[in-house]
Each structure stands twice: as structure tokens, then as C-alpha cells.
Design an enzyme around this catalytic site. Structure first.
Site, mmCIF file in Angstrom:
data_model
loop_
_atom_site.group_PDB
_atom_site.id
_atom_site.type_symbol
_atom_site.label_atom_id
_atom_site.label_comp_id
_atom_site.label_asym_id
_atom_site.label_seq_id
_atom_site.Cartn_x
_atom_site.Cartn_y
_atom_site.Cartn_z
ATOM 1 N N ILE A 176 0.832 -1.203 0.000
ATOM 2 C CA ILE A 176 0.000 0.000 0.000
ATOM 3 C C ILE A 176 0.866 1.251 0.000
ATOM 4 O O ILE A 176 0.663 2.174 -0.788
ATOM 5 C CB ILE A 176 -0.959 -0.004 1.202
ATOM 6 C CG1 ILE A 176 -1.914 -1.196 1.115
ATOM 7 C CG2 ILE A 176 -1.739 1.304 1.277
ATOM 8 C CD1 ILE A 176 -2.714 -1.438 2.373
ATOM 9 N N ASP A 195 10.429 2.765 7.557
ATOM 10 C CA ASP A 195 10.089 1.344 7.607
ATOM 11 C C ASP A 195 11.401 0.577 7.695
ATOM 12 O O ASP A 195 12.137 0.479 6.709
ATOM 13 C CB ASP A 195 9.305 0.924 6.363
ATOM 14 C CG ASP A 195 8.792 -0.518 6.454
ATOM 15 O OD1 ASP A 195 9.421 -1.329 7.166
ATOM 16 O OD2 ASP A 195 7.764 -0.821 5.838
ATOM 17 N N CYS A 251 -5.222 4.989 7.486
ATOM 18 C CA CYS A 251 -6.075 4.001 6.825
ATOM 19 C C CYS A 251 -5.517 2.601 7.047
ATOM 20 O O CYS A 251 -5.754 1.700 6.237
ATOM 21 C CB CYS A 251 -6.175 4.293 5.331
ATOM 22 S SG CYS A 251 -7.082 5.798 4.922
ATOM 23 N N ALA A 252 -4.760 2.423 8.138
ATOM 24 C CA ALA A 252 -4.114 1.137 8.408
ATOM 25 C C ALA A 252 -4.849 0.387 9.509
ATOM 26 O O ALA A 252 -5.735 -0.430 9.237
ATOM 27 C CB ALA A 252 -2.651 1.358 8.772
ATOM 28 N N ARG A 253 -4.508 0.687 10.765
ATOM 29 C CA ARG A 253 -5.153 0.033 11.904
ATOM 30 C C ARG A 253 -5.363 1.049 13.013
ATOM 31 O O ARG A 253 -4.509 1.905 13.276
ATOM 32 C CB ARG A 253 -4.304 -1.132 12.428
ATOM 33 C CG ARG A 253 -4.330 -2.364 11.537
ATOM 34 C CD ARG A 253 -5.690 -3.033 11.582
ATOM 35 N NE ARG A 253 -5.746 -4.229 10.758
ATOM 36 C CZ ARG A 253 -6.788 -5.047 10.713
ATOM 37 N NH1 ARG A 253 -7.861 -4.785 11.440
ATOM 38 N NH2 ARG A 253 -6.776 -6.105 9.938
ATOM 39 N N ASP A 277 -9.817 6.140 8.702
ATOM 40 C CA ASP A 277 -10.711 5.078 8.237
ATOM 41 C C ASP A 277 -10.817 3.959 9.261
ATOM 42 O O ASP A 277 -11.680 3.101 9.133
ATOM 43 C CB ASP A 277 -10.211 4.521 6.902
ATOM 44 C CG ASP A 277 -11.131 3.465 6.319
ATOM 45 O OD1 ASP A 277 -12.313 3.782 6.081
ATOM 46 O OD2 ASP A 277 -10.680 2.318 6.118
ATOM 47 N N GLU A 282 -14.763 -0.264 16.843
ATOM 48 C CA GLU A 282 -15.627 -0.137 15.665
ATOM 49 C C GLU A 282 -16.901 -0.957 15.871
ATOM 50 O O GLU A 282 -16.817 -2.127 16.264
ATOM 51 C CB GLU A 282 -14.878 -0.611 14.412
ATOM 52 C CG GLU A 282 -13.644 0.236 14.110
ATOM 53 C CD GLU A 282 -12.856 -0.251 12.906
ATOM 54 O OE1 GLU A 282 -13.283 -1.235 12.261
ATOM 55 O OE2 GLU A 282 -11.809 0.339 12.599
ATOM 56 N N HIS A 301 -14.175 2.318 7.987
ATOM 57 C CA HIS A 301 -13.301 1.171 7.689
ATOM 58 C C HIS A 301 -13.630 0.573 6.325
ATOM 59 O O HIS A 301 -13.883 -0.630 6.205
ATOM 60 C CB HIS A 301 -13.422 0.097 8.779
ATOM 61 C CG HIS A 301 -12.223 -0.811 8.829
ATOM 62 N ND1 HIS A 301 -11.845 -1.468 9.974
ATOM 63 C CD2 HIS A 301 -11.318 -1.174 7.875
ATOM 64 C CE1 HIS A 301 -10.766 -2.202 9.730
ATOM 65 N NE2 HIS A 301 -10.432 -2.037 8.453
#
Length: 342
Positions: A176, A195, A251-253, A277, A282, A301
Site C-alpha cells: 500500500i 520502515d 487508513c491502516a489500523r 478510516d 468499531e 473502515h
């Protein structure tokens, strides 16, 4: 010899997609079960998390079945014990979080998954969230349709930055993150990456620490995996390192971010905007501060939700079925030790 297969799809990864992807794979007897997700939220089922459907219906549907293709069906100790013929459980997700891998290994069941199935969809959604946040698109649209014309959004202190010439930091540089970097390059942005496991490429500059990335980036987008090491990796201390008026996107976790600290940063102006997201809980609780914090863009999500994602999921796991039937190594097996124990 005919192999019995269960397609346990849902209202996103449809059973017909599994059936189409399995065409020509082998001599299969296919049965189907439709699970309620996402019409009904997923949740924990026995000892596994993020699953849809109950143990009883899976036990019944798996009678005599050797292979199961699914996205959300649970694979629990109880289901495994009641399904002695099951040998391959294919999860059309980026990780098999709905499967008890330890129990599956003990019962001789290989579990495979579908990495990268939603990489393009999530990257495109990330770009949409960045643009929506820095240009205040949802807020201004909402006010306009309610009859309010806000000319003061054009004041200097209210407008957001441009991506061209801006520095954007990506935390995590997998399938991604690399796609997001390519899209940002098209906007003329400078891309930084943190990273420790990523290889250098010509799209982004790799930095040695998270603090360096945060301090240099006007926009920070998270693409790291959820691990014990990454839990809460963006909190009050990290937000304070970012330039005043910057933007955070996740938009990951949900576990990556301290959302209370984000709300504080939005209210103080340390953050100009944020876009999310994913959330720690949730659906989002009705008393969440995110619902009243300024300049927050949120989606439920669905960053990975595209027709292509659903089709990719079906094709990736169907290919694993083909490898299994031909006696070839699985490409994406989460518990390869199962083959040594058989």
C-alpha cells in the site's frame, strides 16, 4: 476424484466470485454459505476475532468438506474438532485473523490468506482522505447542502496546503505504501519513508527514525501493521514533534494511534486536520471526541472496499486451491509447519 469445497462468502466477497475463480481448478463439488457481513458487523467468535457467522452454522456447512474458501468465517477449536475432513482453509483477507492458527496446525489444517488484495483500493482511498482533509471537502460540502455559504474558508488561516512541493511521510512501506508513494509523486510531493524492513527505491527517501519523519513531514500517512511494537506509535509526544498545522492520516489500523491525543492536537491547532478510516473501537462510540473535534474526515473502515478487491480475494485463494490439489507448495500459508506435522 471429486473434492468437496465450501464457499463461505458474504455480501462483499460473493460466493459467485469464488465459484468463477475456481472454474477449471479441478473436479470440485461446491457448496455455498452466505455470511451476513457487512450488513451485520463482524466481531469475536469464540476465541477468534473479526469473524462473521456462528460456530454451529459453520460446523454444519463443513460436514464432509475438505477445502473452505471464505473471507470472514471463523475457524475455531470447536469447528476444527467437528470437521475432521477439512484440510485447507482459505481466507481472502490480508491476514487470517478469523482463524485459530495454533488449533488449525494441531488438527492438520493449512490456513492461507490473500496479501495485497486491497492494496490499490486502500492507496486510492488514502489519497482521497489526504485531499479531503487538507482542502476541507466534507465540511464545506455539508455546510453548502445545508444552505450555508462559508466565504471565510478562503481566509489565509483557514485554507490548507498544496501537495505539490510538500513533504509527505509514510510510516510503513509495503504494497500500500509504495502505491501511495507513486501517486504522491504524480502530485509533485516529496516522499519520506520510515520502515526498518523496506528496501530503498527511487520513489521515496528513507529516514532512520520515526521522529525524523514526523519532524520533516507536513502530511503523515500510516501504513504499518498492527503489532505489539506499533500499538500507540502515534501519541501526544509524536504529535508534538510534527510541524504545527500538519495533517495525520490513518487508513491502516486503529491501534496505531492515540485518538485522545489527536483530538487534543486538533483542538490546539497543532494538527490542521486528520483523516481516519480505522478506529480502536468499531463502530465508533457515540461519545467519541472525534465526532466533535475540528477538521476530522472519517470513513467507516472501507478503504479497501472496491469491486477489484473482492475479485482479487477470490482469485488469490482459488489459486491456492489449485496449488493444494496439484500437490504444490502454497504461496501464502500462515502455518506452513502443518505440512511437517502431517
Amino acid at each position: 476424484m471429486t473434492t468437496r469445497v465450501l464457499a463461505a462468502g458474504d455480501h462483499f466477497v460473493l460466493n459467485r466470485l469464488f465459484a468463477e475463480a475456481l472454474e477449471g481448478v479441478g473436479d470440485l463439488e461446491l457448496s455455498e454459505l452466505t455470511l451476513p457481513w457487512p450488513v451485520e458487523p463482524f466481531g469475536p467468535v469464540a476465541e477468534v476475532r473479526e469473524a462473521s457467522g456462528g460456530e454451529e452454522e459453520l460446523i454444519e456447512a463443513l460436514r464432509g468438506v475438505e477445502i473452505c474458501l471464505t473471507q470472514m468465517a471463523p475457524l475455531t477449536e470447536r469447528i476444527l474438532a467437528a470437521s475432521p475432513e477439512l484440510r485447507l482453509f482459505c481466507v481472502g483477507r490480508g491476514g487470517p485473523v478469523n482463524a485459530n492458527l495454533e488449533a488449525a496446525t494441531r488438527h492438520g489444517v493449512a490456513v492461507c490468506y490473500a496479501p495485497g488484495r486491497n492494496a490499490t483500493a486502500t492507496a486510492e482511498h488514502t489519497m482521497g482522505m489526504i485531499l479531503a482533509a487538507i482542502r476541507r471537502i466534507p465540511a464545506t460540502h455539508g455546510e453548502l447542502v445545508s444552505g450555508v455559504w462559508r466565504g471565510d474558508y478562503y481566509t489565509y488561516d483557514s485554507v490548507g496546503p498544496e501537495l505539490e512541493g510538500a513533504t509527505v511521510g509514510l510510516v510503513g512501506y509495503g504494497a500500500i505504501g509504495r502505491r501511495v508513494a507513486r501517486m504522491l509523486a504524480g502530485f509533485g510531493a516529496r516522499v519520506l519513508v520510515f520502515d526498518p524492513y523496506a528496501e530503498q527505491d527511487g520513489l521515496a527517501e528513507r529516514v532512520s527514525s520515526l521522529e525524523e519523519l514526523l519532524s520533516r513531514s507536513l502530511v503523515v500517512s500510516l501504513h504499518a501493521r498492527a503489532t505489539p511494537e506499533t500499538a500507540g506509535m502515534i501519541g501526544a509526544r509524536q504529535l508534538a514533534v510534527m510541524p504545527r498545522g500538519s495533517v495525520l492520516v490513518n487508513c491502516a489500523r486503529g491501534s496505531l494511534v492515540d485518538y485522545e491525543a489527536v483530538c487534543d492536537a486538533l483542538e490546539s491547532g497543532q494538527l490542521f486536520a486528520a483523516a481516519f478510516d480505522v478506529f480502536p473501537e468499531e463502530p465508533l462510540p457515540k461519545d467519541s471526541r472525534l465526532l466533535t473535534a475540528p477538521n476530522v474526515v472519517m470513513t467507516p473502515h472501507l478503504a479497501g472496499a472496491s469491486k477489484e478487491t473482492a475479485g482479487n480475494a477470490a482469485r488469490i485463494v482459488a489459486a491456492e486451491v489449485g496449488r493444494y490439489l496439484r500437490g504444490e507448495p502454497l504461496a501464502h500459508c500462515a502455518n506452513p509447519e502443518v505440512f511437517r506435522l502431517r
